[in-house]
Scaffold this active site. Structure first.
Site, PDB file in Angstrom:
ATOM      1  NE  ARG A   4      -0.873  24.790  17.512  1.00  0.00           N
ATOM      2  CZ  ARG A   4      -1.214  26.021  17.882  1.00  0.00           C
ATOM      3  NH1 ARG A   4      -2.360  26.232  18.490  1.00  0.00           N
ATOM      4  NH2 ARG A   4      -0.412  27.039  17.640  1.00  0.00           N
ATOM      5  CG  ASN A  36     -33.249  18.483 -31.545  1.00  0.00           C
ATOM      6  OD1 ASN A  36     -33.033  17.472 -30.881  1.00  0.00           O
ATOM      7  ND2 ASN A  36     -34.169  19.370 -31.219  1.00  0.00           N
TER       8      ASN A  36
END
Ligand code: UD1
Ligand code: MG
Length: 496
Positions: free
Chosen positions: A21, A390
C-alpha cells in the site's frame, strides 16, 4: 531504564512483509520520519531497552533492507543481526526465522516487535519485559482498547478475564469481531515457550499463514500464563501501511520531539510548523520561531534564536547565536554570531564567534574568523577570512576557473571594498585594504591598499552632444542654469 527493569535477552523485529500500500520502489521499512527510517526507529527502541541481541527478519527487497542494517552496524551502534524468512508466510514463521539466528540455548525474554511501528519506545519495551518477568508469564501481549477495532486480531478472554487466545479478524465470528480489545502485534515471550510452541503452529487458517498469535493459545494449553499489558498510548503501537499513515505518524513523532524539548526549556513558538529530527540537541532558553526545521545531527546551543523559516541539516550552532530565514548544511556557527536573513550556508562553512553572514550571502568551505563580517550579497567559496575582517557588499570570491578550484585568504582586520572580485588563488594579508570595485588577482601585503580598476574620467558636454533633446539633457541644462545663477558661469574646460 529503572533499576527494577528487566532487559530482554533478544528483540526480534519483524520486517519481511511487502507493504504494497505504500506504492513505492523503496521498501516500506526504509521510509523515513523524524530523521530515521521506520526500521531505524524500531532498532533504536530495541537498543534503548538494552536487548542483548536484536534480530531483524527480512524478505521483501531483502538486499536493500540488509544494506541499511549494515550501515547502522558500521556506525558502531550495537550489532543487529539479519534473519531471512523463507517462503513460508506469516508472523509465526517470521519469528521462527528470527529465533534461528539466535543461540539455540537462548533463555530469558524474547520481545517481538515490528519494523513498521516507529513510535514504540524503549521504555515501553522495558515495561513490557518487567511486567512479563514479574508475572512469571509464558507470554505477555501488548493490547489496546479501541472504539473501532478495524481488522486487528481480537483478544479473547475467558470467563475469569484471563487472556485465552487471539483470533485474527479474518478468522473471527461476529461475537469475536465485536471485541474491542486488540492485539498490537508486540509481545514478550519466554524463549523456551516461543521455540516449543512455534514448532506446533500450523497454517490451517483463513490466510494459510503461520500465525504468531497461535502461540498464545498453545502456551496456555500447556499450562503457561498468558497475560495482557494494556497500553493507553495508542500511537505507540500504530503501524505504517500507506503514505497517509506515514505523514500522520511523522507528525505525532515530531509533536513528541517538540514537547520533549519544550519540557527541557526550549521555547517553540509554533510546534506545528517546527520540525525537529530525533537526534537534534537544543540548549536551554533557545527560541525556535515558526517554520524552523532542525534536521539530522544538528545541535543548537543555549539562548540562541533560530527562525523564522530556517532549515539546518547536520549543523552546529553555538550559544546566543541568531539565525533568521536561512538554509544550512554541514555548517558551524559559533557563539553570538548572526546569520540571515536569506543566507545559504553550504558544507564547510564555519562562522566565528560574533561573526556575521548577512542577506543574500552564499558561503561554502569558508572559515570566517571571530567578529568577521560578510554582510551583504556575497558569494564566499573556498576562503579563509581572518578575525575582524570586513567583506564589502557584493564581493565575489571567484574560486573556480572552469577547471580547478582555488583558495582565497583575507587576513585579520582587512577590509575588502564593495563589489570586488577576488580571483583565487589569492592572498590578502592581515591589515590590508582592497578598494571598492577591484578585480584582485595578485597578493596584497600588510598595510597596503590594492586598487585594481579603471580610473575615473569625466567628459564635459557629452550629454549635449550625444543625447541632445532628451529629458537627461533638459535636466543637465536646468542644473547648469541654477548653478550659474548662484556661482556665475561654469568652466568651459573639456576632456575628450
Ligand atoms: C498482525 C497480527 C494481528 C495484529 C496486527 C497488529 C498475526 C497473525 N496477526 O496482523 O493479530 O492485530 O498484526 O498490527 O500476527 N511480517 C513478516 N513476515 C510475514 C508476515 C508479516 O515479517 O510473513 C511482518 C510484517 O512486515 C509486519 C508484521 O509482521 O511488520 C505484521 O504483519 P502484518 O501482515 O501487518 O500482520 P497483520 O495481518 O496486520
Ligand atoms: Mg498490519
Amino acid at each position: 531504564m529503572s533499576d527494577t527493569a528487566h532487559r530482554p535477552a533478544a528483540v526480534i523485529i519483524l520486517a519481511a512483509g511487502e507493504g504494497t500500500r505504500m506504492k513505492s520502489t523503496t521498501p516500506k521499512v526504509l521510509h523515513r520520519i523524524g530523521g530515521d527510517t521506520l526500521l531505524g526507529h524500531a532498532m533504536r527502541a530495541a537498543r534503548g531497552a538494552g536487548a542483548d541481541s536484536t534480530v531483524v527478519v527480512i524478505r521483501h527487497q531483502r538486499d536493500r533492507v540488509a544494506a541499511f542494517i549494515e550501515e547502522c552496524n558500521a556506525k558502531g551502534e550495537s550489532r543487529v543481526l539479519v534473519a531471512d524468512q523463507d517462503e513460508v508466510k506469516g508472523t509465526g514463521r517470521a519469528a521462527e526465522c528470527g529465533l534461528d539466528v539466535l543461540p539455540a540455548d537462548l533463555t530469558g525474554t524474547v520481545v517481538v516487535t515490528m519494523g513498521d511501528v516507529p513510535l514504540l519506545t524503549a521504555e515501553t519495551i522495558s515495561q513490557l519485559t518487567t511486567a512479563h518477568v514479574e508475572a512469571g508469564a509464558a507470554v505477555t501481549v501488548i493490547t489496546s482498547i479501541l472504539d473501532d477495532a478495524k481488522m486487528y486480531g481480537r483478544v479473547i478472554r475467558d470467563a475469569d478475564g484471563n487472556v485465552e487466545r487471539i483470533v485474527e479478524f479474518k478468522d473471527a465470528d461476529e461475537t469475536q469481531r465485536a471485541v474491542r480489545e486488540i492485539n498490537s502485534g508486540i509481545y514478550a515471550f519466554d524463549a523456551d515457550v516461543l521455540r516449543a510452541q512455534l514448532a506446533k503452529v500450523t497454517t490451517d487458517n483463513a490466510q494459510g499463514e503461520k500465525y504468531l498469535t497461535d502461540v498464545l493459545a498453545l502456551a496456555r494449553e500447556d499450562g503457561g500464563r498468558v497475560i495482557a499489558h494494556v497500553l493507553q498510548d495508542l500511537w505507540q503501537t500504530e503501524g505504517v501501511n500507506d503514505r497517509t499513515q506515514l505523514a500522520e505518524l511523522g507528525r505525532v513523532l515530531n509533536q513528541r520531539t517538540c514537547e520533549r524539548h519544550m519540557r527541557a526549556g526550549v521555547t517553540i513558538v509554533d510546534p506545528a510548523s517546527t520540525w525537529i529530527d530525533v537526534d537534534v540537541e537544543i540548549g536551554q532558553d533557545t527560541t525556535l520561531l515558526p517554520g524552523t526545521q532542525l534536521l539530522g545531527a544538528t545541535t543548537v546551543g543555549a539562548e540562541s534564536v533560530v527562525g523564522p523559516e530556517v532549515t539546518l541539516t547536520d549543523c552546529e550552532v553555538g550559544d546566543r547565536a541568531t539565525i533568521r530565514r536561512a538554509e544550512g548544511h554541514l555548517a558551524v556557527v559559533h557563539d553570538d554570531a548572526t546569520v540571515g536573513p536569506y543566507s545559504y550556508l553550504r558544507p564547510g562553512t564555519v562562522l566565528g564567534a560574533k561573526g556575521k553572514i548577512g542577506g543574500f550571502v552564499e558561503t561554502k568551505n569558508a572559515q570566517i574568523g571571530a567578529g568577521a563580517k560578510v554582510p551583504h550579497l556575497t558569494y564566499c567559496g573556498d576562503a579563509t577570512i581572518g578575525d575582524g575582517a570586513n567583506i564589502g557588499a557584493g564581493t565575489i570570491f571567484a574560486n573556480y576557473d572552469g577547471v580547478t578550484k582555488g583558495h582565497t585568504n583575507v587576513g585579520r582586520h582587512s577590509f575588502v571594498g564593495s563589489n570586488s572580485v577576488l580571483v583565487a588563488p589569492v592572498d590578502i594579508a592581515d591589515g590590508a585594504y582592497v578598494a571598492a570595485g577591484s578585480a584582485i588577482t595578485g597578493a596584497v601585503a600588510p598595510g597596503q591598499i590594492a586598487i585594481a580598476r579603471g580610473n575615473q574620467r569625466n567628459i564635459d558636454g557629452w550629454v549635449d552632444r550625444r543625447r541632445a533633446g532628451t529629458a537627461t539633457a533638459d535636466a543637465a541644462h536646468a542644473a547648469e542654469r541654477a548653478a550659474q545663477s548662484v556661482e556665475g558661469p561654469p568652466s568651459s574646460e573639456t576632456l575628450s
